[in-house]
Design an enzyme around this catalytic site. Structure first.
Site, short mmCIF file in Angstrom:
data_model
loop_
_atom_site.label_atom_id
_atom_site.label_comp_id
_atom_site.label_asym_id
_atom_site.label_seq_id
_atom_site.Cartn_x
_atom_site.Cartn_y
_atom_site.Cartn_z
N HIS A 205 0.66 -0.97 0.30
CA HIS A 205 -0.30 0.45 0.74
C HIS A 205 0.92 0.92 -0.05
O HIS A 205 0.55 2.50 -0.90
CB HIS A 205 -0.77 -0.17 1.40
N GLU A 444 -10.33 -9.85 -5.87
CA GLU A 444 -8.84 -9.96 -5.36
C GLU A 444 -8.44 -10.82 -5.00
O GLU A 444 -7.61 -11.33 -3.89
CB GLU A 444 -8.30 -8.43 -4.71
N ASN A 467 -2.27 -6.74 -7.51
CA ASN A 467 -1.91 -7.39 -6.45
C ASN A 467 -1.97 -8.18 -5.52
O ASN A 467 -1.63 -9.30 -4.90
CB ASN A 467 -1.58 -5.49 -6.05
N CYS A 515 -7.11 -2.82 -12.57
CA CYS A 515 -6.28 -1.57 -12.13
C CYS A 515 -4.92 -2.28 -11.37
O CYS A 515 -4.76 -0.79 -10.48
CB CYS A 515 -7.04 -0.96 -10.46
#
Length: 593
Positions: A205, A444, A467, A515
């Site tokens: 992050h 995710e 991610n 994204c």
């Protein structure tokens, strides 16, 4: 003010120390170092009975200084945000005047005969446990006030000034073992030029936020925070590799002409690349939907200079993390309207994504052993309709002023889809927009890829968050620098999973965006294009590189190449295969190798 570090005892300049780490965001800078350490570790030191009064005197001085700090913060909050926000500090002042607080410290000090710092540290822990055991939610949340006040007193006892005071108004490179996103936001308000961390990875992050702020970042620099000292000269070049040079010599500086001497300008003073608006299309004439990931409205002017007309992800959690209390509905709506207005080709607004991995001061979370897999994101938001409903209403009203979608992060089970649909309908009923915006989800968690038929009953849009998807797929903590080379988004098994998910989604009539940071890598972007992703969003700093590659890239050829690669050897070197197949793009695809 950042003071220059002393030279070695034998005289002369220190020798350059060149380190390589993991690139978090690709920029370049040079400045003096500020080494940040969380220095509130407290040793327990015995004292004599005769020293008790002196310790009590030190405590009283520290408490008085803390009171002044809080009153100053309250005055600033009143001036900038109004009475509602200033009232937050009333609870901090109440802690100081609590009839049990100081007497308990003095009683233990006289009984245990140890330094007052140790007494305060353990007493705060006891008080916090008492608060956290109370059933009333409001009183439980006051535990964080106790912690804040205790830390303030402790810093005064230890003689520690805050980082902002120590840094002053000079440009600096932050060096630390690690920093939280909240700390990162605090540092970004000063003249932060770059970040070098002992720990972490490119998809943490903190890395994402560094990219959003346009700040060069390098991670996984083991023990740099021990080797460096505040005031040391440091050069950070993360344009291609994560190169950090402590005590750079003239030869090292010459490799970065714009920073041949120590930079004295902030990153915001550096002119942005300008992009003349045109269609983003491939060599074979296919228009590609490109957008930017952003976290703050302060980034919008730079998007305008870059000609960015689409925002593929607005991370709303940073709005919450930067606020001193839960941001009001009208305030949120104003922010979301600005984002929608800046993206005529479409904006994607993500609902709050916080938890113990991304905490906020006024919404305390329990400590968790595995915060990335814990009570966070949509799991938290659905449990707090008092937080989620106002946000949804604000987003729905903002979406009515332009073209926007609203997405929910980290959906992993069918019952979450049902709960989202219920609260979404509730928000729609309360706002009653002329046209309801579309809502979608972020994929995710691998489980979401195996319930796309169920997802299609609620929405026709998903956004791949590669991610988190990568770390859950490989059971690999993405912030652990020791695991940074274990697996990447360009591993064949991971790509096969993405191919499966995109194919099923297309079969269900679901549009697929991305994204995650994977889209910012030229090789990752090309493979995602070959897999069939419809929309791409990435950090703004990566857009120029991807745009320059597009006119040399044939979508039809990359689709054929992708299918051949993913049906081949599982341990294939994808970058090498792409560079051999597309020699005119070899240097692009080998980036980050």
């Amino acid at each position: 003010m950042i003071a220059a570090s002393s030279t070695p005892a034998h005289g002369g300049s220190p020798s350059p120390l060149r380190l390589h780490g993991i690139v978090g965001s690709r920029v370049v800078c040079a400045a003096r170092a500020y080494v940040y350490r969380r220095r509130l570790e407290v040793a327990c030191t015995p004292i004599e009975s005769a020293g008790v009064e002196a310790e009590i005197s030190r405590l009283d001085v520290a408490m008085d200084l803390t009171r002044r700090d809080i009153e100053a913060a309250q005055a600033e909050a009143l001036k900038k945000h109004g009475a509602k926000y200033a009232a937050i500090f009333d609870s901090h002042l109440l802690v100081l005047s609590d009839p049990q607080f100081r007497p308990e410290l003095v009683r233990r000090l006289k009984k245990e005969l140890v330094n007052v710092e140790s007494i305060l540290h353990s007493t705060i822990d006891v008080f916090m446990k008492r608060f956290l055991a109370i059933e009333d939610e409001y009183l439980r949340e006051r535990a964080i006030d106790m912690k804040d006040v205790g830390d303030r007193i402790l810093r005064h006892l230890l003689g520690l000034e805050g980082p902002a005071t120590e840094i002053g108004n000079e440009p600096y490179v932050l060096i630390a073992e690690d920093v939280t996103p909240t700390e990162m936001l605090d540092f970004s308000r000063s003249r932060l030029q770059g970040i070098c961390l002992d720990s972490g990875g490119a998809t943490s992050h903190t890395a994402i936020l560094a990219g959003a702020l346009g700040i060069p970042a390098v991670f996984g620099l083991t023990n740099l925070s021990q080797a460096a000292h505040t005031g040391d000269e440091i050069l950070v070049d993360s344009r291609r590799e994560g190169v950090v040079i402590l005590h750079p010599d003239a030869e090292s500086r010459a490799t970065v002409p714009a920073f041949s001497s120590l930079s004295s300008v902030s990153m915001s003073d550096t002119p942005a690349l300008e992009y003349h608006a045109q269609l983003d299309q491939s060599r074979d004439g296919i228009v590609i939907a490109l957008g930017a990931n952003i976290a703050r409205t302060e980034e919008l002017p730079s998007l305008e200079r870059l000609g960015v007309k689409r925002i593929g992800l607005f991370r709303s959690e940073f709005l919450f993390m930067e606020s001193v209390d839960l941001p009001g509905e009208n305030f949120q709506e104003d922010i979301y309207r600005k984002v929608v207005a800046a993206a005529p080709l479409g904006a994607v607004l993500r609902t709050i994504d916080i938890g113990s991995d991304k905490p906020v001061k006024y919404l305390p979370f329990p400590r968790e052993a595995n915060p990335s897999m814990g009570f966070r994101s949509v799991r938290f938001a659905l449990s707090r309709p008092d937080v989620l409903l106002p946000q949804l209403r604000a987003m729905i009203r903002a979406a009515s002023t332009g073209k926007a979608r609203i997405i929910f992060p980290m959906v992993s089970t069918p019952n979450e889809l049902q709960a989202i649909e219920r609260i979404w309908q509730q928000a729609l009923d309360q706002v009653a927009p002329a046209v309801a915006p579309e809502w979608g989800i972020m994929v995710e968690v691998p489980s979401a890829l195996f319930m796309l038929d169920g997802i299609a009953r609620y929405t026709r849009y998903i956004s791949l968050g590669t991610n988190d998807l990568l770390q859950f797929f490989y059971a690999m903590d993405r912030s652990n620098e020791r695991l940074s080379t274990l697996a990447t988004p360009l591993c064949i098994p991971f790509l096969r999973m993405l191919l499966y998910g995109v194919s099923v989604a297309k079969g269900e009539g679901v549009k697929v965006g991305i994204c995650g940071e994977m889209a910012a890598d030229p090789a990752g972007f090309a493979i995602l294009l070959g897999i069939g992703v419809d929309e791409f969003s990435m950090r703004p700093a990566a857009l120029d590189n991807i745009r320059s590659m597009l006119p040399r890239l044939s979508v039809r050829e990359i689709i054929r190449a992708t299918n051949e690669i993913l049906t081949g050897e599982v341990d294939a070197n994808l970058r090498k295969l792409l560079s051999e197949r597309f020699p005119e793009l070899s240097s692009d695809f080998l980036q980050g190798a």
